[in-house]
Design an enzyme around this catalytic site. Structure first.
Site, mmCIF file in Angstrom:
data_model
loop_
_atom_site.group_PDB
_atom_site.id
_atom_site.type_symbol
_atom_site.label_atom_id
_atom_site.label_comp_id
_atom_site.label_asym_id
_atom_site.label_seq_id
_atom_site.Cartn_x
_atom_site.Cartn_y
_atom_site.Cartn_z
ATOM 1 C CD GLU A 131 -8.597 -3.547 -5.527
ATOM 2 O OE1 GLU A 131 -9.181 -2.437 -5.592
ATOM 3 O OE2 GLU A 131 -8.617 -4.391 -6.441
ATOM 4 N N GLY A 136 -8.823 2.640 -0.554
ATOM 5 C CA GLY A 136 -8.655 1.876 0.682
ATOM 6 C C GLY A 136 -9.138 0.443 0.525
ATOM 7 N N GLY A 189 -7.974 13.415 13.182
ATOM 8 C CA GLY A 189 -6.942 12.655 12.503
ATOM 9 C C GLY A 189 -7.246 12.334 11.057
ATOM 10 C CG ASP A 203 -5.101 11.697 -1.722
ATOM 11 O OD1 ASP A 203 -4.180 10.905 -1.470
ATOM 12 O OD2 ASP A 203 -6.306 11.382 -1.686
ATOM 13 C CE LYS A 207 -6.445 8.317 -2.716
ATOM 14 N NZ LYS A 207 -7.326 8.621 -1.568
ATOM 15 N N GLY A 305 -7.686 4.182 6.069
ATOM 16 C CA GLY A 305 -7.662 3.564 7.384
ATOM 17 C C GLY A 305 -6.797 2.329 7.402
#
Length: 435
Positions: A131, A136, A189, A203, A207, A305
């Site tokens: 998952e 995220g 960041g 990226d 996905k 995160g």
């Protein structure tokens, strides 16, 4: 309550540390929901002399030898969180081969080797959950595998990279240039020192390959995804989009055309301002799904995160523990049961936006229109912007639907057309109002 289920983590970086924190801080509630306690017994580390604070605080065991985990009969679940393709793929294979259930948040491995790993897990009758690999903390993998399983899904599109969404939000709301937005994302960041994977769409491509595979029940890899990034988007493109009633987003877009096949793309898109994805800003992610039974559904939340991703990983761990207790492991497989054809470039249709620097003289638009007509492209609207002192002008053109093949051929012609000084920007337009 039954005895605890023991797990091992491969890696204790940002997400791994978050998993340890969540499992320990919410220990009692998780035990009630899972039906038994969950214990992190061992963590695979690279350097036993440089342990993360979470390992020390919660007295977690550790090793630098994978075999210590693979050969431990008490460890039933292995959680891979080291990232990248290798050696993560080999570690996952080894764990499954030793009869361990596996949780991963590794989109890179899934995009390249998902099919073979699903097959291995089915052979060994173990659970393989992921998952946290996309979105995220947003629940999207399990809904595609279970909650929406009764649907024929026709499309899935989403904002699935928080870095680029943050950058485009700053460019849109504050008028920052691409370079300024990237610098700010790096300072906060959100972007790596080498932002290539984010800004060039790689990226997001991994996905969307994972999501499309699950949505359409067919194995797709990164090689099946057409990829464009945002590095050619200028602040003026954002401004012109706003004037035309659109918002610019980097989207992963996958569609299942029953006649022509599957398309999977990552590219900057102009969305109508009233589209649900248009208002998703900053580092938030959102995935928009259309199914024949459910209709439209959108999943929104923080796409990355430490704790949001740890939340998804822990949810997978709890799900496997429930399956172990109820002797129901392996009940949801990979479901990649059909190799469907990919849509050819001449059948993949979408309206397009062009920004061109052209000579400011009569006949220019006619020459461009002729180039488009040669590829069966029609112009929906054209606006002249910024006539300059050096005898050039800026043209903003939106076409009606055009195939990706015709788009590529027209671009080659425009780049050598004498009246065109530069093709500055090209974007797809996701607007059902355009024919």
């Amino acid at each position: 309550m039954e005895k605890s289920v023991k797990i091992a983590l491969l890696g204790c970086g940002t997400v791994g540390g978050g998993v340890i924190i969540v499992l320990n801080e919410n220990r009692e509630d998780i035990a009630k929901k899972a039906g038994c306690a969950i214990e992190v017994k061992t963590v695979l580390v690279r350097d036993k002399k440089n342990l993360k604070p979470e390992i020390k605080k919660y007295n977690v065991g550790y090793t630098d030898n994978l075999d210590d985990i693979l050969n431990d009969p008490e460890i039933e679940i292995v959680v891979e969180l080291i990232g990248r393709v290798h050696p993560a793929k080999e570690y996952i294979e080894a764990a499954i081969s030793h009869g361990k259930h596996v949780v991963t948040a590794n989109k890179d491995v899934l995009a390249d080797y998902g099919k073979s790993l699903f097959a291995l897990a089915a052979e060994k009758k173990t659970d393989f959950q992921f998952e946290g690999a996309v979105g995220g903390g947003i629940p999207i993998i399990r809904p595609l595998r279970a909650c929406l399983a009764a649907n024929k899904i026709s499309s899935i599109m989403g904002i699935i990279n928080g870095t680029t969404n943050y950058m485009l939000t700053k460019m849109s709301q504050e008028g920052l240039s691409y370079a300024q937005a990237l610098a700010e994302a790096q300072a906060k960041g959100y972007a790596e020192s080498d932002p290539t994977a984010d800004v060039e769409g790689i990226d997001a491509a991994r996905k969307i390959a994972v999501l499309a595979s699950l949505a359409f029940n067919t194995p797709l890899t990164l090689k099946d995804v057409h990829v464009e990034g945002i590095d050619n988007i200028d602040a003026c493109d954002i401004e012109y989009a706003r004037d035309l009633g659109y918002v610019v987003k980097l989207l992963g877009v996958a569609k299942n055309d029953p006649e022509n096949g599957i398309s999977a793309n990552v590219y900057p898109v102009m969305l109508p301002k009233n589209h649900p994805l248009a208002s998703v800003n900053d580092v938030y992610n959102a995935i928009y799904v259309n199914g024949d039974a459910v209709g439209d559904a959108m999943f929104l939340g923080r796409g990355a995160g430490r704790l949001p991703t740890a939340s998804a990983v822990c949810g997978d761990i709890i799900d496997i523990v429930r399956n172990i207790r109820n002797h129901a492991c392996g009940r949801i497989g990979g479901n990649l049961f059909e190799k469907k054809k990919m849509c050819p470039p001449d059948k993949e249709m979408a309206p397009c936006y062009f920004r061109l620097q052209v000579a400011d003289r009569p006949g220019v638009l006619a020459a461009i229109a002729s180039t488009f007509a040669a590829q069966q492209m029609s112009i929906a609207s054209v606006i002249q912007k910024n006539v300059m002192d050096n005898g050039t002008a800026e043209l903003v053109i939106i076409t009606n639907k055009v195939s990706r093949l015709s788009l590529d051929l027209s671009l080659r012609t425009l780049q050598v057309l004498p009246v065109v000084n530069e093709v500055c920007s090209v974007m797809r337009v996701e607007d059902p109002a355009l024919p």
